[in-house]
Design a protein around this motif. Structure first.
Motif, mmCIF file in Angstrom:
data_model
loop_
_atom_site.group_PDB
_atom_site.id
_atom_site.type_symbol
_atom_site.label_atom_id
_atom_site.label_comp_id
_atom_site.label_asym_id
_atom_site.label_seq_id
_atom_site.Cartn_x
_atom_site.Cartn_y
_atom_site.Cartn_z
ATOM 1 N N THR A 117 0.837 -1.113 -0.120
ATOM 2 C CA THR A 117 0.135 -0.095 -0.166
ATOM 3 C C THR A 117 0.922 1.284 -0.041
ATOM 4 O O THR A 117 0.729 2.200 -0.870
ATOM 5 C CB THR A 117 -1.040 -0.215 1.177
ATOM 6 O OG1 THR A 117 -1.675 -1.420 1.146
ATOM 7 C CG2 THR A 117 -1.746 1.269 1.361
ATOM 8 N N ALA A 118 1.909 1.140 0.969
ATOM 9 C CA ALA A 118 2.807 2.426 0.878
ATOM 10 C C ALA A 118 3.450 2.493 -0.597
ATOM 11 O O ALA A 118 3.454 3.796 -1.089
ATOM 12 C CB ALA A 118 4.060 2.158 1.858
ATOM 13 N N ALA A 119 3.862 1.505 -1.196
ATOM 14 C CA ALA A 119 4.487 1.710 -2.624
ATOM 15 C C ALA A 119 3.308 2.167 -3.442
ATOM 16 O O ALA A 119 3.830 2.847 -4.390
ATOM 17 C CB ALA A 119 5.139 0.347 -2.993
ATOM 18 N N ALA A 120 2.333 1.843 -3.569
ATOM 19 C CA ALA A 120 1.230 2.278 -4.459
ATOM 20 C C ALA A 120 0.792 3.670 -4.047
ATOM 21 O O ALA A 120 0.957 4.410 -5.182
ATOM 22 C CB ALA A 120 -0.174 1.555 -4.051
ATOM 23 N N ILE A 121 1.245 4.210 -2.960
ATOM 24 C CA ILE A 121 0.761 5.453 -2.682
ATOM 25 C C ILE A 121 1.889 6.509 -3.154
ATOM 26 O O ILE A 121 1.665 7.401 -3.663
ATOM 27 C CB ILE A 121 0.418 6.015 -1.236
ATOM 28 C CG1 ILE A 121 -0.552 5.371 -0.405
ATOM 29 C CG2 ILE A 121 0.766 7.308 -0.814
ATOM 30 C CD1 ILE A 121 -0.811 5.272 0.829
ATOM 31 N N VAL A 122 3.195 5.858 -3.259
ATOM 32 C CA VAL A 122 4.284 6.556 -3.744
ATOM 33 C C VAL A 122 4.342 6.793 -5.213
ATOM 34 O O VAL A 122 4.712 7.866 -5.751
ATOM 35 C CB VAL A 122 5.748 5.944 -3.388
ATOM 36 C CG1 VAL A 122 6.839 6.341 -4.228
ATOM 37 C CG2 VAL A 122 5.724 5.796 -1.743
ATOM 38 N N GLU A 123 3.571 5.810 -5.925
ATOM 39 C CA GLU A 123 3.277 5.869 -7.216
ATOM 40 C C GLU A 123 2.205 6.748 -7.885
ATOM 41 O O GLU A 123 2.126 7.103 -9.022
ATOM 42 C CB GLU A 123 3.185 4.372 -7.899
ATOM 43 C CG GLU A 123 4.344 3.409 -7.659
ATOM 44 C CD GLU A 123 4.206 2.213 -8.170
ATOM 45 O OE1 GLU A 123 3.061 1.887 -8.906
ATOM 46 O OE2 GLU A 123 5.142 1.314 -7.974
ATOM 47 N N LEU A 134 -8.160 10.216 -3.443
ATOM 48 C CA LEU A 134 -7.282 10.381 -2.370
ATOM 49 C C LEU A 134 -7.846 10.175 -1.115
ATOM 50 O O LEU A 134 -7.282 9.332 -0.180
ATOM 51 C CB LEU A 134 -6.615 11.735 -2.414
ATOM 52 C CG LEU A 134 -5.819 11.968 -3.697
ATOM 53 C CD1 LEU A 134 -5.323 13.709 -3.613
ATOM 54 C CD2 LEU A 134 -4.597 11.242 -3.508
ATOM 55 N N MET A 135 -9.026 10.602 -0.946
ATOM 56 C CA MET A 135 -9.731 10.281 0.375
ATOM 57 C C MET A 135 -10.082 8.773 0.662
ATOM 58 O O MET A 135 -10.013 8.246 1.790
ATOM 59 C CB MET A 135 -10.990 11.045 0.595
ATOM 60 C CG MET A 135 -10.707 12.708 0.434
ATOM 61 S SD MET A 135 -9.421 13.009 1.733
ATOM 62 C CE MET A 135 -10.296 12.428 3.326
ATOM 63 N N ILE A 183 -1.892 12.666 2.347
ATOM 64 C CA ILE A 183 -1.983 11.266 1.941
ATOM 65 C C ILE A 183 -0.433 10.678 1.895
ATOM 66 O O ILE A 183 -0.248 9.592 2.280
ATOM 67 C CB ILE A 183 -2.630 11.285 0.426
ATOM 68 C CG1 ILE A 183 -4.090 11.734 0.647
ATOM 69 C CG2 ILE A 183 -2.317 9.782 0.108
ATOM 70 C CD1 ILE A 183 -4.923 11.205 1.518
ATOM 71 N N GLY A 184 0.490 11.451 1.610
ATOM 72 C CA GLY A 184 1.710 11.118 1.609
ATOM 73 C C GLY A 184 2.280 10.699 2.798
ATOM 74 O O GLY A 184 3.357 9.819 3.273
ATOM 75 N N GLU A 185 1.695 11.339 3.742
ATOM 76 C CA GLU A 185 2.258 11.142 5.474
ATOM 77 C C GLU A 185 2.165 9.506 5.725
ATOM 78 O O GLU A 185 2.734 9.014 6.432
ATOM 79 C CB GLU A 185 1.825 11.887 6.356
ATOM 80 C CG GLU A 185 2.056 13.295 6.317
ATOM 81 C CD GLU A 185 1.355 14.207 7.356
ATOM 82 O OE1 GLU A 185 0.212 13.522 7.854
ATOM 83 O OE2 GLU A 185 1.269 15.522 7.285
#
Length: 220
Positions: A117-123, A134-135, A183-185
């Motif tokens: 999930t973290a990797a998906a958010i980075v992308e 985003l929400m 979201i990035g946090e």
């Protein structure tokens, strides 16, 4: 790229599915605060009978997302900014606890899920992703952490208050300049949990909740 599907709908009853669908409409403000609830129209739009919808609305009243009045009907709960302080007071205590417990207890498969999930958010290309989407990522992250904490009672409480917090967030979404930062946090928080760094996860979760309240107050 879209957020992960809601695991609550997997193998769920019609009433459970109606609950999740109506709840999400209320959270994302597809049903606006104070708006009357038409259970017949909801039943038709969801492709279910009135009974599952009515059962769902009873649960949503307990969640403080709808309110019923004798002879007047059911309405989406109104929002008062004083709710922000009350909700944050609870979340600033329990979100760090959930993050710590997740870092301490999460099994390997859930740690892998958090890393992915973290990797998906980075992308994510936050410049092109719709803010509503985003929400949905925000909801996905928080629910994953609650599950990873391994305490169903803590999960129940936090989902309820995160729903209310997200509803407030959506109300001010168009006025907030830092949604992508918020979201990035999640990336560092998810990675701290996946790595088993309980102290760091607790600290980041607390900062995240405090930052959320400050961001809302800055645009009120």
């Amino acid at each position: 790229m879209t957020a992960a599907p809601d695991v609550e709908t997997v193998g769920a009853s019609l009433a459970d599915r109606a609950y999740v669908a109506i709840r999400d409409q209320l959270i994302m403000l597809d049903i606006r605060p104070g708006e009357p609830i038409d259970d017949d129209a909801l039943a038709r739009s969801l492709g279910v009978g009135r009974t599952p919808v009515r059962e769902a609305l009873k649960r949503l009243e307990v969640d403080r997302l709808v309110v019923s009045y004798p002879r007047r009907g059911t309405f989406a709960t109104g929002m008062d900014i004083t709710d922000l302080a009350h909700i944050s007071e609870i979340r600033v205590q329990l979100e760090p606890l959930a993050a710590r417990r997740a870092a301490e207890r999460a099994p390997r498969d859930l740690r892998t899920e958090l890393e992915e999930t973290a990797a998906a958010i980075v992308e994510l290309d936050v410049a092109t992703v719709d803010r509503t989407e985003l929400m949905r990522w925000d909801l996905t992250v928080h629910r994953a952490i609650y599950r990873a904490a391994g305490n169903p009672h803590l999960d129940d409480v936090l989902v309820r208050y995160d729903n209310l917090a997200t509803r407030i967030f959506c109300l001010f979404l168009d006025r907030l300049p830092t949604v992508d930062t918020h979201i990035g946090e999640h990336v560092e928080l998810l990675r701290a949990i996946a790595a088993g760094d309980a102290d760091r996860a607790e600290e980041l979760a607390r900062e995240h909740v405090i930052g959320f309240e400050k961001a809302i107050r800055a645009v009120i």
